[in-house]
Design an enzyme around this catalytic site. Structure first.
Site, short mmCIF file in Angstrom:
data_model
loop_
_atom_site.label_atom_id
_atom_site.label_comp_id
_atom_site.label_asym_id
_atom_site.label_seq_id
_atom_site.Cartn_x
_atom_site.Cartn_y
_atom_site.Cartn_z
CB ILE A 110 -0.91 0.01 1.25
CG1 ILE A 110 -1.82 -1.22 1.25
CG2 ILE A 110 -1.76 1.26 1.30
CD1 ILE A 110 -2.67 -1.34 2.50
CE LYS A 146 1.55 -0.06 6.95
NZ LYS A 146 2.55 -0.86 7.69
NE ARG A 167 2.68 -7.77 0.29
CZ ARG A 167 3.73 -7.30 -0.38
NH1 ARG A 167 4.94 -7.59 0.03
NH2 ARG A 167 3.56 -6.54 -1.45
CD GLU A 203 0.01 -7.66 9.41
OE1 GLU A 203 1.12 -7.11 9.55
OE2 GLU A 203 -0.53 -7.83 8.29
CB CYS A 432 39.40 -8.01 19.74
SG CYS A 432 38.04 -9.14 20.07
CB CYS A 435 40.94 -12.49 21.00
SG CYS A 435 40.92 -11.47 19.49
CB CYS A 454 38.57 -13.75 18.08
SG CYS A 454 37.42 -12.81 19.09
#
Length: 697
Positions: A110, A146, A167, A203, A432, A435, A454
């Site tokens: 729509i 909606k 859908r 829905e 990181c 690690c 890691c």
């Protein structure tokens, strides 16, 4: 006509104050059991209608549960279950995939906008269109919320539930029949004077109270919660195991008819659907003009937080169906409807911390941990900051007051800093957090350079390797992976194949049978198809489609691993960025070590690389489900023989292959263009043999 009339079933003892002190099942004859089961089914349908459609239950939950349990016991003991029995809601057998199914009529989207002037412009277009068509009726607007859920097509034949589909692309969607069957507010059998055939649009959603309770349970189990009710509904509806769907609290509103009947007005439709047992939204209303429709939207905006379901706007439609017919539709959307969207919700809160999450590919995502705040009826305590560049743009820091919104009315994110009370913006780490490997920047994003060295990447890579998108190794879920890593039994995917039954039975929660089952699953995954293996090892940007293209082009894993960027770019679906990602993955020292050890246990099967030309110049289109083939298998078979497989029928199409539940649109197009249709798998395979393509036994 259904036997299930709109009035209460006559002479049924299980309606008002039903007895629940049943005689033992063993004391019944099969004939008595069949009669009692049918009365229970009739009564349960009646109570479902009173509860879900009329919002006026006739009995309490305990009595209803007793009736339902009795029916299930009778059906199991005497084998008197019917196809439309309410007990089928508990779920069916798991499926390997969700096949495509074509809709009986297009499910269009729509046109939408968020400003009142856009709605008034819609009204002007409607009036001009009707004036041009000399339509002389009274223009009124049918207004409805909606819903923020997942749209589905549900089909009934002779009043009995037959199938349901998402859908999808509007022409075809996922077959979710068994999952939708488990939703209590979807009737297995229609009531009253219903059409012989009916396709309706609804829905599916997860009620907000149920969503919050379900998320609380997920958090308590240590699982990630869903971001919002829509994601929860979509993820639940696409489960391959219907029994999982049955355990989750879904509901549905029906709001349109797609085929099988016609109404003079949409309001007439709204009043008729409940007579057939189909639940509609009580907030739907009829308005005399566009200004009243705008007022309707504003009223729904004011009350949206008090509703039990999520809405993100309203849909305003021309009520008179003859007028709708005159206005028609574009290829994408009807000209007689407009979605007036709500503004994105936003609230203010304080950032208490920022954590950096490490993804499977090493991507680092900063997440703001905040004082909990209600954003559109959902309590939000964390929000994405996306990447280092976004932190710098916002200037966000710990202690700052920020405005939080739901991007696209869905994902929580920090929109702006409203009061910078902190000590400057958050400094993104240079190593990181898991690690300590150096962080590398790629444009606005940041990545851990540790690769499979890691732990975070290892953990997610093991999960991905065993997931349905990988090698589908049952028994290696998130909790199991964490347990194996914590016990020091698994550091990466290669270690999975060195596990023993004794290793596993020493762990909490593992018995001999579950351990033996996992070892057996791993043994079955020692010679995977090359495409599956390439997907499973987690190369960045390489999903199922790219992996299949690589397998077809190179044939062996060694050839893929050794390919340079120029060679990789010669593959369909592989551009410069993807080629560079693939090459970087295989050039990583940490990845090379893991792969070398993995290949000591796993031997990916060689893929066929030769492409024939027997079908050169021929184009096939498929509709419906083909017995023995997935849609991808059938298309791949055609393409390997030099043909083309497209999604829509045109004058260039040579053959339309019809599976079960074929779509009417493609059949009509085939008739219009004179396209030959092949009805079923046998006709499809026979046609291929005519052209010299080897198929079947």
């Amino acid at each position: 006509m259904s036997d299930d009339a709109a009035d209460p079933p006559a002479d049924n003892p299980y309606l008002d104050e039903p007895p629940t002190d049943f005689d033992p099942v063993e004391a019944l004859t099969e004939a008595d059991a069949a009669v009692q089961a049918e009365r229970l089914r009739e009564a349960i349908r009646y109570h479902d209608h009173r509860y879900y459609v009329e919002n006026d239950p006739a009995i309490d939950d305990r009595a209803y549960d007793a009736l339902f349990s009795r029916l299930r016991d009778l059906e199991e003991k005497f084998d008197v279950r019917t196809e439309d029995s309410p007990t089928r809601r508990v779920g069916g057998a798991p499926r390997d995939e969700l096949p495509d199914v074509e809709h009986v009529a297009p499910m269009r989207s729509i046109d939408q906008g968020g400003e009142a002037e856009a709605v008034r412009e819609f009204d002007r277009r409607v009036r001009q269109g009707l004036e041009s068509a000399d339509w002389a009726g009274e223009l009124e607007y049918y207004c409805e919320p909606k819903f923020d859920g997942l749209s589905v097509e549900v089909v009934y034949e002779d009043g009995v539930f037959q199938r349901a589909a998402t859908r999808g692309d509007g022409q075809a969607g996922d077959d979710v029949t068994e999952n939708v069957r488990t939703i209590p507010s979807v009737p297995q059998r229609l009531r009253g004077d219903h059409p012989d055939f009916l396709a309706v649009r609804g829905e599916v959603y997860m009620p907000k109270p149920a969503f919050q309770e379900y998320n609380r349970e997920l958090v308590e189990r240590g699982d990630d919660p869903f971001a919002n009710p829509r994601n929860a509904a979509a993820g639940t509806l696409r489960q391959l195991d219907p029994s999982v769907t049955a355990e989750r609290p879904l509901s549905v509103f029906f709001f349109d008819t797609l085929a099988g009947t016609e109404f003079d007005t949409r309001w007439e439709m709204h009043e008729t659907l409940p007579e057939w047992g189909l639940r509609v939204c009580e907030k739907t209303d009829l308005k005399p003009d566009i200004e009243a429709a705008i007022d309707y939207r504003d009223a729904r905006l004011d009350e949206r937080d008090d509703l039990d379901y999520e809405i993100d706007g309203v849909v305003i439609s021309v009520d008179d169906t003859d007028a709708c017919e005159e206005l028609g539709a574009t290829s994408r959307a009807p000209r007689w409807a407009f979605a007036y969207k709500f503004p994105a919700r936003s609230e203010h809160t304080t950032v208490r911390d920022v954590v950096v999450q490490v993804g499977r590919t090493g991507r680092l995502t900063p997440v703001a941990l905040m004082d909990p705040v209600e954003v559109g009826g959902v309590t939000v305590s964390r929000a994405s900051l996306h990447n280092p560049a976004e932190i710098e743009r916002l200037g966000v820091g710990i202690g700052d007051e920020v405005r939080v919104r739901r991007a696209g009315d869905v994902i929580p994110e920090v929109a702006e800093v409203t009061d910078a009370d902190g000590d400057g913006h958050f400094a993104f780490p240079e190593t990181c957090p898991v690690c300590a490997s150096p962080v590398e920047r790629d444009g606005p994003m940041a990545f851990c350079s540790g690769g499979l060295g890691c732990r975070a990447q290892r953990e997610r890579s093991v999960q991905h390797y065993a997931s349905r998108k990988g090698l589908d190794i049952e028994g290696v879920g998130e909790e199991r992976v964490q347990q194996l890593l914590d016990a020091g039994l698994v550091a990466d995917v290669a270690d999975l194949y060195e596990l023993t039954v004794e290793d596993l039975t020493d762990l909490e929660g593992w018995g001999a049978r579950s351990a033996e089952n996992l070892i057996a699953e791993l043994d079955e995954a020692r010679e995977p198809p090359l495409a599956d293996f390439l997907t499973a090892i987690g190369i960045p940007e390489v999903g199922e489609t790219v992996a299949a293209s690589l397998a077809r082009y190179f044939g062996t894993f060694d050839a893929v691993r050794a390919a340079g960027e120029d060679d990789l770019q010669a593959v369909e679906d592989v551009g410069p960025t993807v080629a560079a990602e693939i090459r970087d993955f295989f050039d990583s020292e940490a990845n090379r070590d893991v792969l070398d050890r993995l290949l000591a246990h796993v031997d990916p099967r060689e893929a066929e690389t030769e492409t024939g030309d027997a079908l050169d110049g021929l184009t096939f289109v498929f509709t419906g489900s083909l017995d023995g083939y997935t849609r991808g298998d059938a298309q791949d078979l055609v393409e390997r023989a030099g043909g083309s497989a497209t999604s829509s029928v045109s004058s260039n199409t040579d053959f339309l292959v019809l599976g079960s539940n074929p779509g009417q649109t493609k059949r009509d197009d085939a008739a219009e263009h004179g396209v030959e249709t092949l009805d079923g798998v046998e006709a499809f395979e026979s046609k291929l043999r005519e052209y010299g393509v080897e198929v079947g036994a």
